[in-house]
Design a protein around this motif. Structure first.
Motif, mmCIF file in Angstrom:
data_model
loop_
_atom_site.group_PDB
_atom_site.id
_atom_site.type_symbol
_atom_site.label_atom_id
_atom_site.label_comp_id
_atom_site.label_asym_id
_atom_site.label_seq_id
_atom_site.Cartn_x
_atom_site.Cartn_y
_atom_site.Cartn_z
ATOM 1 N N GLU A 174 39.949 39.602 45.728
ATOM 2 C CA GLU A 174 39.578 39.251 47.140
ATOM 3 C C GLU A 174 39.608 37.573 46.795
ATOM 4 N N ALA A 175 39.419 37.244 45.432
ATOM 5 C CA ALA A 175 39.416 35.927 44.952
ATOM 6 C C ALA A 175 40.789 35.010 45.463
ATOM 7 N N PRO A 176 40.710 34.098 45.753
ATOM 8 C CA PRO A 176 41.551 32.716 46.022
ATOM 9 C C PRO A 176 42.428 33.012 44.533
ATOM 10 N N THR A 177 43.168 32.353 44.176
ATOM 11 C CA THR A 177 44.901 32.414 43.118
ATOM 12 C C THR A 177 43.592 31.834 41.646
ATOM 13 N N GLY A 178 43.006 30.720 42.502
ATOM 14 C CA GLY A 178 41.909 29.861 41.446
ATOM 15 C C GLY A 178 40.801 30.635 40.997
ATOM 16 N N GLY A 179 39.578 31.400 41.826
ATOM 17 C CA GLY A 179 39.058 31.986 41.481
ATOM 18 C C GLY A 179 39.820 33.713 40.356
ATOM 19 N N SER A 180 40.664 34.061 40.841
ATOM 20 C CA SER A 180 41.231 35.170 39.799
ATOM 21 C C SER A 180 41.237 34.309 38.208
ATOM 22 N N VAL A 181 41.853 33.100 38.046
ATOM 23 C CA VAL A 181 42.416 32.958 37.632
ATOM 24 C C VAL A 181 40.750 32.826 36.401
ATOM 25 N N ILE A 182 40.302 32.106 36.461
ATOM 26 C CA ILE A 182 38.583 31.630 36.163
ATOM 27 C C ILE A 182 38.182 32.616 36.150
ATOM 28 N N LEU A 183 37.738 33.760 36.699
ATOM 29 C CA LEU A 183 37.714 35.235 36.097
ATOM 30 C C LEU A 183 37.981 35.727 35.171
ATOM 31 N N ALA A 184 39.081 35.522 35.487
ATOM 32 C CA ALA A 184 40.087 36.303 33.946
ATOM 33 C C ALA A 184 39.874 35.491 32.999
ATOM 34 N N ALA A 185 40.162 34.143 33.002
ATOM 35 C CA ALA A 185 40.210 33.987 31.463
ATOM 36 C C ALA A 185 39.253 32.958 30.831
ATOM 37 N N ILE A 186 38.398 33.008 31.861
ATOM 38 C CA ILE A 186 36.550 32.283 31.342
ATOM 39 C C ILE A 186 35.848 33.647 31.592
ATOM 40 N N PHE A 193 45.702 54.417 32.506
ATOM 41 C CA PHE A 193 46.221 54.194 32.658
ATOM 42 C C PHE A 193 45.883 54.382 34.666
ATOM 43 N N VAL A 194 44.364 53.453 34.601
ATOM 44 C CA VAL A 194 43.885 53.240 36.167
ATOM 45 C C VAL A 194 45.431 52.500 36.415
ATOM 46 N N ALA A 195 45.598 51.644 35.566
ATOM 47 C CA ALA A 195 46.716 50.130 36.102
ATOM 48 C C ALA A 195 47.598 51.127 36.440
ATOM 49 N N LEU A 196 47.906 51.715 35.743
ATOM 50 C CA LEU A 196 49.216 52.775 35.903
ATOM 51 C C LEU A 196 50.080 52.882 37.184
ATOM 52 N N VAL A 197 48.666 53.208 37.696
ATOM 53 C CA VAL A 197 48.923 53.993 39.824
ATOM 54 C C VAL A 197 48.915 52.972 40.476
ATOM 55 N N GLN A 198 48.484 50.919 40.016
ATOM 56 C CA GLN A 198 47.670 50.601 41.607
ATOM 57 C C GLN A 198 48.851 49.876 42.121
ATOM 58 N N GLN A 199 48.850 50.042 43.321
ATOM 59 C CA GLN A 199 49.559 48.904 44.372
ATOM 60 C C GLN A 199 49.460 47.638 44.534
ATOM 61 N N ASP A 200 48.859 46.856 43.978
ATOM 62 C CA ASP A 200 48.146 46.034 44.438
ATOM 63 C C ASP A 200 48.449 45.321 43.606
ATOM 64 N N MET A 201 49.270 43.516 43.339
ATOM 65 C CA MET A 201 49.288 43.154 41.892
ATOM 66 C C MET A 201 48.110 43.358 40.730
ATOM 67 N N LYS A 202 47.317 42.419 42.231
ATOM 68 C CA LYS A 202 46.600 41.467 41.770
ATOM 69 C C LYS A 202 45.319 42.756 40.751
ATOM 70 N N ILE A 240 47.015 34.320 29.252
ATOM 71 C CA ILE A 240 48.146 35.098 29.337
ATOM 72 C C ILE A 240 47.590 35.943 31.453
ATOM 73 N N SER A 241 46.272 35.948 31.252
ATOM 74 C CA SER A 241 45.477 36.727 32.222
ATOM 75 C C SER A 241 45.508 35.405 33.856
ATOM 76 N N GLY A 242 45.319 34.122 32.973
ATOM 77 C CA GLY A 242 45.452 32.924 33.925
ATOM 78 C C GLY A 242 46.483 33.003 34.585
ATOM 79 N N ALA A 243 47.648 33.210 33.678
ATOM 80 C CA ALA A 243 49.318 32.960 33.519
ATOM 81 C C ALA A 243 49.441 34.159 34.907
ATOM 82 N N MET A 244 49.104 34.619 34.745
ATOM 83 C CA MET A 244 49.497 36.564 35.076
ATOM 84 C C MET A 244 49.194 35.992 36.772
ATOM 85 N N PHE A 245 48.123 35.358 36.694
ATOM 86 C CA PHE A 245 47.674 35.375 38.060
ATOM 87 C C PHE A 245 47.943 34.583 38.791
#
Lengths: 507, 477
Positions: free
Chosen positions: A237-249, A290-299, A350-355
């Motif tokens: 649900e987070a905007p891109t910037g939010g996802s980046v900060i969450l994952a990266a920091i 394994f859970v990641a494998l079945v996701q339909q949503d990129m984020k 990496i996660s920052g870049a992916m998001f």
């Protein structure tokens, strides 16, 4: 060493810029954008002396600032960084400009507030890493929730309110018990100095309770299985910037907490409970893979992959006792910690870049569903090249930073127990599977729908962001030595400290 | 016991009494349009009372009126805070009451008499003085709650308040008479002296103590004696709710300090378990029931109940640190609560009370600054750093862990997480929802400025709580 209070500047400069932006309001959106970018770049530039002026020979705190704060609690405004904190501070100041750039055109309402929230968040995050006083640490730690709560809630996706309230309550619940533990130790030691906590003797029962209180706080933040469920919701649900900060920091704060608090304050409890930590970490690596494998949503997929990767951080942090048991010496014990630290920095990049990559696509197609894409490479070749590179790094390809951390942890796991290493190494298969399958479905193949058919390739702003991150990922992968050198004294000091029992001597 | 009356230490009370009478008379000659005169005179008398309190402030415990009246540093600080809370109440209330035709002279007189009751309770050194203060405060409050006399809801809640308050006063008085019967004295210090010789396990003392605790719990609004709180908060005009939630909380703290600590301090082992039950129930019921509220005044009422639980935690520690923490908690809670009600007053206008949580929807769009002020107040109430509510919780939890009740601290923080849910819901509607009411804020600049300062105070005190903490520490030792 420098004379000016560099850490205070890194904390308060972004907060001050954020306050200015809030005061500007919506009157000057364009100017606000540039102020935010310049503010975050200036903060990054000012953080570079931390790296260049860092003394590589000592594990003591550097760039220390010490002032009175609340005398009634014997809490002080005490800042400083060591080999653990310094790279994380620099990572924080490095990532924030990307966040500002990522929102450049994507955010359409309340832009200045958006930038203000991120800059204030940046200052608070630096504060978390730099605080040497437990109360100061706690204040930054909790205060951080407020801007993040607002960011997800205002600029997030359709289910943003559910996600942000879940995020807030989960992390709040985790950290209040840490507060109880901190106060308990304050009453025993007479001050809120983290160093005093690290030095005090505690019985095993006390240590176990304190360890569990910390575990609740840090496990939620990392997040470890089974308290990870807030993360996919928040990320999606987070905007891109939010996802980046969450994952990266923000996820790194949990890992940092283990290194700064759990291990040195409760070493005997850590030894007693290392089986728990290792099990949870391996579950995160394998099951969440394994859970990641079945996701339909990129984020969501990247969110789950983050949980799996953070499993390496906790695994590496708690391997040392098994290594000592298996090999009989503390020589190899540091390797797990090295791996954990490198993994944190590398995952931040990496996660920052992916998001960011997902954000670039989302800005064009307005969908996060994997099935909405296909054949992106035909329309966006430059973007596809970067995205494939980051995906490779995410699956731990050698020569990228993702490889170094995972390799060190797996190697350390081998010294401890073959089966640990076996399970941990599953990530090489699983990580490759879910990441490359994502790449196959999104980037390659034929263009399947109209949305993708009309997209344009990255513009110069996006190109610069991705290029810088790509350089960083490759540099750290090819030549991790500078980072390892920075950490080395701190890691060795921590191993030495943790191997010494803190139990009271028998009478 | 000194036979002299020592009027000097009672100068603030004497002045407030005279001022209230003068204002009552002056108001007779003031038309509705000139009511600002009464308003300014009331504020002026608060300022003068503060000056007198500072000028004749004592640095140690001084008894007066044959041992029935006491002045001490704690009393000075509490009185000054009471003036402050009352002044804020008057400032916030004026426009609201004026718009509803409720700005009568009686309002100011009743508020001043209620404040006098608070002051008498703060300075009470005998059971009779306490009772005098309790009744003066309660009767003035009943009148205030019923102030909007044509409003059925207000009249109903005043009636409830009166009946339940009368029962509680009866309980308190009964407990006092039992204590008097067992110890043979009304003076709190004498009671404290005689308890050891009677023995803390005396059935008579325990019996009387239980009734005293009930009385204190009722005045605080602690569960299970909280029934009046939501109705009174909800039913009163918001400006009156604001006052009910401010200075009387300081009075309740003073009541607990005087009765339980000054008088029955020797029986801390007896009253601590009672307060633990009250505190845990208050935090549990207050926080859980607040989730279900859709009216923000009712929600804040239940929130008050849960905060009372925290104040009781500090008191039940039975240590000086605990009392200091409880005092800090009380003062900062009053500051925050006054601000929260102030925001409701700010948003209300003719025919629009703005007391449903949904009325706050989209406030961040309409007024970013006051949404931020409300957010700061709400996060402070929830105990999130860097706001002052966190420091207060920290101090209280520290005192509870200090006496070895770590489990109680765990319970307290657990319920404060539950509390966080309904607090952040208010932030949610302000920031994440679209406005449904398109009216503009009509409030004048005085209200805006005071409210802004109130919100900033919550932040500044949270960042730098040292001075206020030291004040609390110095005043109780």
């Amino acid at each position: 060493m420098t004379d000016w209070p560099i850490l205070s500047v890194l904390i308060w400069l972004p907060i001050a810029v954020g306050a200015v932006l809030l005061a500007l309001g919506e009157r000057a959106v364009a100017a606000g954008r540039w102020i935010a970018l310049l503010g975050s770049l200036a903060t990054f530039a000012l953080s570079l002396p931390l790296w260049t002026g860092f003394d590589l020979t000592t594990a003591t705190m550097q760039f220390v600032e010490h002032r009175e704060w609340i005398n009634a609690f014997n809490a002080s405004y005490h800042l400083g960084v060591d080999g653990f904190a310094m790279p994380l501070v620099v990572l924080t100041t490095f990532i924030t400009p990307f966040v500002v750039l990522a929102g450049w055109t994507a955010i359409e309402n309340k832009q200045t507030q958006y930038y203000a929230a991120f800059l204030i968040l940046e200052g608070l995050m630096v504060g978390v890493f730099a605080a040497l006083d437990a109360l100061l640490f706690y204040v930054f730690w909790e205060a951080m929730l407020i801007p993040m709560f607002i960011i997800i809630g205002i600029w997030g996706g359709p289910r943003r309110v559910y996600a942000t309230i879940k995020f807030f309550l989960y992390t709040f619940l985790g950290s209040v018990f840490m507060l109880v533990a901190l106060i308990y130790m304050y009453l025993k030691s007479g001050s809120f100095e983290i160093a005093a906590f690290q030095g005090m003797t505690l019985t095993l029962d006390e240590q176990i309770l304190i360890f569990i209180a910390f575990l609740l706080a840090f496990a939620v933040k990392v997040p470890m299985w089974p308290v990870h469920t807030w993360l996919p919701d928040a990320h999606v649900e987070a905007p891109t910037g939010g996802s980046v900060i969450l994952a990266a920091i923000m996820l790194k704060m949990g890992g940092y907490g283990f290194l700064r608090f759990s291990l040195p304050i409760a070493p005997d409890a850590s030894r007693e409970l290392d089986w728990l930590m290792i099990s949870l970490s391996l579950i995160a690596v394998v099951y969440i893979g394994f859970v990641a494998l079945v996701q339909q949503d990129m984020k969501k997929l990247i969110a789950y992959s983050s949980i799996a990767h953070m499993g390496f951080v906790t695994l590496g942090s708690f391997l040392m006792w098994d290594i000592v048991r298996a090999t009989g010496s503390t020589q190899g014990a540091a390797m797990g910690l090295d791996g954990a630290m490198v993994q944190m920095i590398s995952h931040g990049l990496i996660s920052g870049a992916m998001f960011l990559g997902v954000g670039v696509m989302y800005d064009r197609v307005h969908s996060r569903e994997i099935s909405a894409y296909g054949g992106v490479v035909n329309k966006m070749p430059i973007f596809a090249a970067f995205f494939v590179l980051f995906s490779m790094a995410n699956s731990g390809l050698p020569a990228t930073s993702g490889f170094v951390g995972e390799f060190l942890v797996i190697l350390a796991a081998f010294r401890a127990d073959f089966w640990y290493a076996f399970l941990a190494a599953m990530t090489l298969i699983l990580g490759a599977a879910y990441t490359l399958w994502l790449v196959k479905r999104v980037i390659f193949g034929n263009v399947t729908n109209d949305h993708v058919a009309h997209v344009e390739d990255v513009n110069s702003r996006e190109f610069i962001m991705m290029a810088i991150l790509a350089v960083a990922v490759l540099a750290l992968g090819l030549w991790p030595a500078p980072l390892l050198e920075v950490m080395k004294p701190s890691v060795e000091h921590l191993v030495q400290h943790v191997m010494t029992s803190k139990l009271p001597l028998p009478l | 016991m000194s036979a002299n009356f020592n009027f000097v230490v009672a100068y603030p009370e004497i002045f407030v009494l005279s001022a209230a009478c003068v204002i009552l008379l002056v108001d007779l000659f003031v038309s509705d349009k000139q009511r600002v005169v009464t308003f300014l005179l009331s504020l002026l008398s608060l300022v003068i009372a503060a000056l007198i309190t500072v000028r004749y402030g004592v640095t140690e415990r001084v008894l007066a009126f044959n041992g029935t009246f006491v002045a001490d540093p704690m009393g000075n600080v509490l009185k000054l805070s009471t003036y402050g809370a009352t002044a804020l109440s008057l400032l916030y209330a004026r426009e609201y009451l004026a718009r509803r035709g409720l700005l009568k002279g009686e309002y100011f007189v009743l508020v001043l008499f209620a404040m006098l009751g608070v002051m008498v309770m703060i300075s009470a050194a005998s059971l009779l003085t306490i009772y005098l203060g309790v009744e003066l405060l309660s009767l003035s409050l009943y009148g205030l709650v019923a102030f909007d006399r044509d409003n059925g809801v207000a009249a109903e809640s005043a009636m409830k308040y009166f009946v339940l308050g009368a029962i509680a006063s009866g309980m308190l008085l009964y407990g006092m008479s039992v204590i008097y019967g067992v110890t043979g004295t009304l003076e709190l210090s004498q009671i404290a002296n005689r308890i050891p010789s009677i023995g803390v396990h005396s059935l008579g003392l325990a019996f009387g103590l239980a009734f005293l605790v009930v009385g204190v719990a009722f005045k605080f609004g602690a569960v299970p004696f909280h029934m009046w709180v939501p109705d009174v908060y909800h039913g009163s005009p918001t400006a009156i709710t604001l006052f009910v939630g401010s200075a009387p909380k300081i009075a309740s703290f003073a009541l607990a300090m005087r009765l339980l600590v000054d008088g029955m301090g020797g029986m801390v082992e007896q009253w601590r378990p009672m307060l633990i039950v009250l505190a845990v129930l208050s935090m549990a019921i207050g926080n859980v029931v607040a989730i279900a509220q859709s009216n923000i005044k009712r929600m804040l009422a239940y929130s008050t109940i849960s905060h009372v639980g925290f104040i009781l935690l500090g008191v039940l520690a039975g240590t000086v640190q605990g009392y200091q923490a409880a005092m800090f908690y009380t003062l900062t809670y009053v500051l925050t609560a006054v601000g929260s009600f102030g925001v409701i007053l700010l948003l209300s206008r003719q025919g629009f009370e703005s007391d449903a949580i949904d009325d706050f929807k989209g406030l961040a769009k309409k007024s970013p600054w006051f949404a931020a002020v409300m957010a700061m107040l709400i996060f402070s109430t929830a105990g999130v750093p860097p706001f002052v509510g966190f420091t207060a919780k920290l101090a209280v939890i520290q005192s509870v862990i200090g006496i070895g009740y770590t489990w109680l601290a765990g319970v307290a923080v657990f319920f404060s997480v539950i509390g966080a849910y309904y607090y952040i819901r208010v932030v949610k509607v302000m920031y994440f929802d679209a406005p449904i009411d398109n009216g503009q804020i009509e409030a004048g600049s005085a209200l805006r400025i005071v409210l802004s300062l109130n919100g900033l105070a919550v932040l500044v005190l949270g960042l730098l709580p040292g001075a206020l903490l030291d004040l609390c520490i110095r005043s109780i030792s």
